[in-house]
Write a protein that holds these residues in place. Sequence first.
Motif, PDB file in Angstrom:
ATOM      1  N   ARG A  87      -9.618   4.989  -0.312  1.00  0.00           N
ATOM      2  CA  ARG A  87     -10.143   4.887   1.053  1.00  0.00           C
ATOM      3  C   ARG A  87      -9.859   3.531   1.699  1.00  0.00           C
ATOM      4  O   ARG A  87      -9.334   3.428   2.802  1.00  0.00           O
ATOM      5  CB  ARG A  87     -11.662   5.148   1.041  1.00  0.00           C
ATOM      6  CG  ARG A  87     -12.437   4.902   2.341  1.00  0.00           C
ATOM      7  CD  ARG A  87     -12.220   5.971   3.410  1.00  0.00           C
ATOM      8  NE  ARG A  87     -12.167   7.309   2.869  1.00  0.00           N
ATOM      9  CZ  ARG A  87     -13.227   8.057   2.527  1.00  0.00           C
ATOM     10  NH1 ARG A  87     -14.449   7.592   2.751  1.00  0.00           N
ATOM     11  NH2 ARG A  87     -13.070   9.259   2.030  1.00  0.00           N
ATOM     12  N   GLN A  88     -10.229   2.487   0.942  1.00  0.00           N
ATOM     13  CA  GLN A  88     -10.070   1.144   1.487  1.00  0.00           C
ATOM     14  C   GLN A  88      -8.606   0.826   1.789  1.00  0.00           C
ATOM     15  O   GLN A  88      -8.291   0.238   2.808  1.00  0.00           O
ATOM     16  CB  GLN A  88     -10.585   0.141   0.467  1.00  0.00           C
ATOM     17  CG  GLN A  88     -11.794  -0.649   0.946  1.00  0.00           C
ATOM     18  CD  GLN A  88     -12.213  -1.670  -0.099  1.00  0.00           C
ATOM     19  OE1 GLN A  88     -12.257  -1.358  -1.301  1.00  0.00           O
ATOM     20  NE2 GLN A  88     -12.528  -2.874   0.340  1.00  0.00           N
ATOM     21  N   GLU A  89      -7.730   1.259   0.863  1.00  0.00           N
ATOM     22  CA  GLU A  89      -6.303   1.008   1.058  1.00  0.00           C
ATOM     23  C   GLU A  89      -5.760   1.772   2.260  1.00  0.00           C
ATOM     24  O   GLU A  89      -4.944   1.258   3.015  1.00  0.00           O
ATOM     25  CB  GLU A  89      -5.519   1.382  -0.201  1.00  0.00           C
ATOM     26  CG  GLU A  89      -5.772   0.449  -1.358  1.00  0.00           C
ATOM     27  CD  GLU A  89      -4.596   0.392  -2.323  1.00  0.00           C
ATOM     28  OE1 GLU A  89      -3.680   1.232  -2.198  1.00  0.00           O
ATOM     29  OE2 GLU A  89      -4.602  -0.491  -3.185  1.00  0.00           O
ATOM     30  N   CYS A  90      -6.214   3.015   2.416  1.00  0.00           N
ATOM     31  CA  CYS A  90      -5.781   3.804   3.571  1.00  0.00           C
ATOM     32  C   CYS A  90      -6.163   3.089   4.858  1.00  0.00           C
ATOM     33  O   CYS A  90      -5.343   2.957   5.780  1.00  0.00           O
ATOM     34  CB  CYS A  90      -6.450   5.179   3.566  1.00  0.00           C
ATOM     35  SG  CYS A  90      -5.722   6.312   2.385  1.00  0.00           S
ATOM     36  N   ILE A  94       0.859  -1.195   0.000  1.00  0.00           N
ATOM     37  CA  ILE A  94       0.000   0.000   0.000  1.00  0.00           C
ATOM     38  C   ILE A  94       0.894   1.244   0.000  1.00  0.00           C
ATOM     39  O   ILE A  94       1.748   1.404   0.872  1.00  0.00           O
ATOM     40  CB  ILE A  94      -0.941  -0.011   1.224  1.00  0.00           C
ATOM     41  CG1 ILE A  94      -1.934  -1.171   1.060  1.00  0.00           C
ATOM     42  CG2 ILE A  94      -1.681   1.325   1.359  1.00  0.00           C
ATOM     43  CD1 ILE A  94      -2.858  -1.365   2.242  1.00  0.00           C
ATOM     44  N   HIS A  95       0.703   2.089  -0.998  1.00  0.00           N
ATOM     45  CA  HIS A  95       1.582   3.244  -1.192  1.00  0.00           C
ATOM     46  C   HIS A  95       0.991   4.507  -0.563  1.00  0.00           C
ATOM     47  O   HIS A  95       0.017   5.045  -1.074  1.00  0.00           O
ATOM     48  CB  HIS A  95       1.820   3.484  -2.681  1.00  0.00           C
ATOM     49  CG  HIS A  95       2.626   2.392  -3.320  1.00  0.00           C
ATOM     50  ND1 HIS A  95       3.999   2.438  -3.408  1.00  0.00           N
ATOM     51  CD2 HIS A  95       2.258   1.202  -3.853  1.00  0.00           C
ATOM     52  CE1 HIS A  95       4.440   1.330  -3.994  1.00  0.00           C
ATOM     53  NE2 HIS A  95       3.399   0.556  -4.275  1.00  0.00           N
ATOM     54  N   LEU A  96       1.578   4.937   0.522  1.00  0.00           N
ATOM     55  CA  LEU A  96       1.146   6.195   1.151  1.00  0.00           C
ATOM     56  C   LEU A  96       2.353   7.116   1.281  1.00  0.00           C
ATOM     57  O   LEU A  96       2.456   7.914   2.197  1.00  0.00           O
ATOM     58  CB  LEU A  96       0.509   5.901   2.520  1.00  0.00           C
ATOM     59  CG  LEU A  96      -0.688   4.936   2.474  1.00  0.00           C
ATOM     60  CD1 LEU A  96      -1.149   4.599   3.893  1.00  0.00           C
ATOM     61  CD2 LEU A  96      -1.853   5.523   1.676  1.00  0.00           C
ATOM     62  N   ALA A 142       4.149  -3.982   7.761  1.00  0.00           N
ATOM     63  CA  ALA A 142       2.779  -3.632   7.373  1.00  0.00           C
ATOM     64  C   ALA A 142       2.620  -3.552   5.858  1.00  0.00           C
ATOM     65  O   ALA A 142       1.515  -3.395   5.355  1.00  0.00           O
ATOM     66  CB  ALA A 142       2.394  -2.296   8.009  1.00  0.00           C
ATOM     67  N   HIS A 143       3.730  -3.669   5.148  1.00  0.00           N
ATOM     68  CA  HIS A 143       3.711  -3.546   3.676  1.00  0.00           C
ATOM     69  C   HIS A 143       3.130  -2.202   3.247  1.00  0.00           C
ATOM     70  O   HIS A 143       2.410  -2.107   2.247  1.00  0.00           O
ATOM     71  CB  HIS A 143       2.975  -4.722   3.016  1.00  0.00           C
ATOM     72  CG  HIS A 143       3.507  -6.060   3.410  1.00  0.00           C
ATOM     73  ND1 HIS A 143       2.927  -7.252   3.033  1.00  0.00           N
ATOM     74  CD2 HIS A 143       4.594  -6.408   4.163  1.00  0.00           C
ATOM     75  CE1 HIS A 143       3.621  -8.264   3.543  1.00  0.00           C
ATOM     76  NE2 HIS A 143       4.634  -7.787   4.231  1.00  0.00           N
ATOM     77  N   VAL A 144       3.455  -1.191   4.033  1.00  0.00           N
ATOM     78  CA  VAL A 144       3.004   0.174   3.748  1.00  0.00           C
ATOM     79  C   VAL A 144       4.227   1.031   3.409  1.00  0.00           C
ATOM     80  O   VAL A 144       5.222   1.015   4.130  1.00  0.00           O
ATOM     81  CB  VAL A 144       2.261   0.781   4.959  1.00  0.00           C
ATOM     82  CG1 VAL A 144       2.067   2.285   4.788  1.00  0.00           C
ATOM     83  CG2 VAL A 144       0.915   0.092   5.147  1.00  0.00           C
ATOM     84  N   VAL A 145       4.133   1.773   2.301  1.00  0.00           N
ATOM     85  CA  VAL A 145       5.219   2.676   1.918  1.00  0.00           C
ATOM     86  C   VAL A 145       4.932   4.072   2.470  1.00  0.00           C
ATOM     87  O   VAL A 145       3.872   4.641   2.225  1.00  0.00           O
ATOM     88  CB  VAL A 145       5.372   2.761   0.386  1.00  0.00           C
ATOM     89  CG1 VAL A 145       6.527   3.702   0.016  1.00  0.00           C
ATOM     90  CG2 VAL A 145       5.599   1.385  -0.224  1.00  0.00           C
ATOM     91  N   SER A 146       5.883   4.590   3.239  1.00  0.00           N
ATOM     92  CA  SER A 146       5.786   5.958   3.764  1.00  0.00           C
ATOM     93  C   SER A 146       6.932   6.767   3.163  1.00  0.00           C
ATOM     94  O   SER A 146       7.635   6.281   2.277  1.00  0.00           O
ATOM     95  CB  SER A 146       5.908   5.916   5.290  1.00  0.00           C
ATOM     96  OG  SER A 146       7.183   5.365   5.631  1.00  0.00           O
ATOM     97  N   THR A 147       7.117   7.984   3.616  1.00  0.00           N
ATOM     98  CA  THR A 147       8.289   8.769   3.203  1.00  0.00           C
ATOM     99  C   THR A 147       9.100   9.111   4.448  1.00  0.00           C
ATOM    100  O   THR A 147       8.557   9.699   5.389  1.00  0.00           O
ATOM    101  CB  THR A 147       7.853  10.076   2.509  1.00  0.00           C
ATOM    102  OG1 THR A 147       6.960   9.761   1.460  1.00  0.00           O
ATOM    103  CG2 THR A 147       9.058  10.797   1.927  1.00  0.00           C
ATOM    104  N   PRO A 148      10.388   8.738   4.465  1.00  0.00           N
ATOM    105  CA  PRO A 148      11.209   9.034   5.642  1.00  0.00           C
ATOM    106  C   PRO A 148      11.362  10.546   5.828  1.00  0.00           C
ATOM    107  O   PRO A 148      11.707  11.258   4.875  1.00  0.00           O
ATOM    108  CB  PRO A 148      12.571   8.408   5.310  1.00  0.00           C
ATOM    109  CG  PRO A 148      12.324   7.535   4.123  1.00  0.00           C
ATOM    110  CD  PRO A 148      11.133   8.078   3.401  1.00  0.00           C
ATOM    111  N   GLY A 149      11.110  11.010   7.024  1.00  0.00           N
ATOM    112  CA  GLY A 149      11.160  12.443   7.299  1.00  0.00           C
ATOM    113  C   GLY A 149      12.506  13.086   7.027  1.00  0.00           C
ATOM    114  O   GLY A 149      12.569  14.258   6.650  1.00  0.00           O
ATOM    115  N   ILE A 150      13.578  12.332   7.186  1.00  0.00           N
ATOM    116  CA  ILE A 150      14.918  12.888   6.970  1.00  0.00           C
ATOM    117  C   ILE A 150      15.072  13.399   5.538  1.00  0.00           C
ATOM    118  O   ILE A 150      15.855  14.305   5.270  1.00  0.00           O
ATOM    119  CB  ILE A 150      16.012  11.836   7.327  1.00  0.00           C
ATOM    120  CG1 ILE A 150      17.425  12.404   7.202  1.00  0.00           C
ATOM    121  CG2 ILE A 150      15.897  10.590   6.455  1.00  0.00           C
ATOM    122  CD1 ILE A 150      17.797  13.382   8.269  1.00  0.00           C
TER     123      ILE A 150
END
Lengths: 409, 409
Positions: free
Chosen positions: A395-398, A37-39, A369-377
Amino acid sequence: MALVNEHLMKLPDNYLFADIAKKVNSFKVTHPKADIIHLGIGDVTRPIPQACAEAMKAAVDDLTHADTFHGYGPEQGYSFLTDAILKHDYAQRGVSLAANEIFVGDGAKSDTGNIGDILRHDNSIGVTDPIYPAYIDSNVSCGRAGTPDKDNRWSNVVYIPCLAENDFTPELPKQRVDIIYLCYPNNPTGSVLSKSELKKWVNYAIDNDTLILFDAAYEAYIRQPDIPHSIYEIKGARKVAIEFRSFSKTAGFTGVRCGYTVIPQEVTAATLSGKRISLNRLWSKRQNSKFNGASYIAQRGAAAIYTPEGKEQVKEMTGYYMRNAQLMKHWLDSTGLKVSGGENAPYLWVKAPKGFSSWQFFEHLLYNAHVVSTPGIGFGPNGEGYVRLTAFGDRQECEEGMKRICQHL
Amino acid sequence: MALVNEHLMKLPDNYLFADIAKKVNSFKVTHPKADIIHLGIGDVTRPIPQACAEAMKAAVDDLTHADTFHGYGPEQGYSFLTDAILKHDYAQRGVSLAANEIFVGDGAKSDTGNIGDILRHDNSIGVTDPIYPAYIDSNVSCGRAGTPDKDNRWSNVVYIPCLAENDFTPELPKQRVDIIYLCYPNNPTGSVLSKSELKKWVNYAIDNDTLILFDAAYEAYIRQPDIPHSIYEIKGARKVAIEFRSFSKTAGFTGVRCGYTVIPQEVTAATLSGKRISLNRLWSKRQNSKFNGASYIAQRGAAAIYTPEGKEQVKEMTGYYMRNAQLMKHWLDSTGLKVSGGENAPYLWVKAPKGFSSWQFFEHLLYNAHVVSTPGIGFGPNGEGYVRLTAFGDRQECEEGMKRICQHL
């Protein structure tokens, strides 16, 4: 022999998101069946408003008949768009601007980058930290940022910390700077500035003869009625601020490419001998020599967001994302994670738990969690220890992503 | 205080075409009933190819469904477009390029202007003269052009004369330069370079470690089979040349905004210490930090020109303009005016008779024939004594304009 601009070599080859893509690909190799899931990337996913689509198809039709054909347009944009901007984005909020103060372009990234062309290479720069990295990169590439130290802090950049301790609201820098970048609603922290906070910055700029570059790309996500959408809602800002706007996040135009820049006639900067020069006039020269106007099709599409149907559809789209943000915040809050943003911006700024670094928490979320975030650094030194999640997903993916994060903390 | 880039102040406020528009407006005031024919600005007037229109409407439809939505695209362009470019514009002419050597952008004016970002501010510049003024303007604005003399010749620019005496074919400069701009088919003279002439320039560049910026925006108008469409048809050019292409004149995209830039991996320039740096890599950094990709809609439209229908429609459109050029040339020749161009380019370069200056002949044509041309002096010192006429008009208007010119010489 031809010589290169060596400043540009100081920039890393890869943009932050290319590094992320690489890590996600490595993960995929070892976890081929994982449902990721790409967030991470701040890109929209919902369809563009129907009103914009219809306007753009009609614009394409215009181009297929000699009597409605449009070639090169007015350099600053068609009046059907600039008039709508003046009326709906400004006059309705009590801000009076003139048509020749609006410059329609192909997006805020181009304009916030190219604006450096009108300013001397040795102005000092101030940025809130963490911040959208392109602001700094475009200053690095012309030498204005100076040289980096081992922590990637640039010598000619003043970093103004936005920390949990100050609720991600920057304090005025102790040192004066020539140019300050402000982005509100903020990418990446999702914070906003109240009128009185923004007034402090405008007054600082007036007192210090500082130019404010105000990026309002996310203004359509403001929900609290008292938060300013434009810096020109603050008295005196017309003399010290340039404002950047984008249709990318307002109307899902990341693939369409259209935005605009506001430079009031009163905004000036100085020559070495102290003469005041209109930045509106200088930007006009810059655009005349290096830009050929924004697409007629995109401009017709952008104008449609100001129609009653367009407004309704934009409200629905931004409302969808903000409902995502609300749900995501709710889930994350329930885990005890420290989360800010998400109330007037489509970004959630999440403190990494257990002393994780940005990249460690990024990998934890990816591998568990297989979730992609963006590292704050990736957004600057003071982004260390955080990740950014975006509410631009389905919505569902979120919700599924949040559920998984909760399970794997 | 923030300081301005004073180099930009050296540029005149108005672009050449704004000066022309002003003079045309003055004429209109005193001649409100005159039926003015515009053959001045190099803007197309015919509808875009139907294949492009259909592709763009389908692209807009893609954006209205979540499962076919396109947000930010690949920075260098979608492969559906770059693959078509590689195959049809290059492989079919015996030129082998790789996908990562193509950079899709919003038009050649942006790219020929912004390319200066990757090069040092003190490289020396060579331009054929007369030439498209934006090349010089973008160098003026970063200080690279130096200072102007009273005839508006810049101190760091070597002007390579293209005169009737040399059939508008430039000779190699005696002085070496770091960067040379070549535009073929040429704007404004309409001349082309044969393979052997272009080879001379590539060899000069190899021998002198010079970078060639080759603008091929008008290649679709080449009619003689032996004229090169790309500089990469010349052996060795891959090491010394960057090529700019545009869909503006090929497919009537002046209002759509799409073009591309080719930077082969072997093209390098040097650091001060003599290290060779890939310009492909530097341009990629520049674009990553200051550009967010070209419009998905425009890229779909551009890709359609490579379909069988698209190719046929482009041929018809460029054929229409070239038939205009042929007719115009025929009329003008019949008057005894000295006319060049118009055979492999949509521009006619007309020597002013009776010792008229460029602006005098411009006014003569405006006040007597009610035809708008472009004064040659606007393209550089060696354009004095000429006007440029474009073949981009409506057939009937072109013929009517020529008839009137013949009557009023």
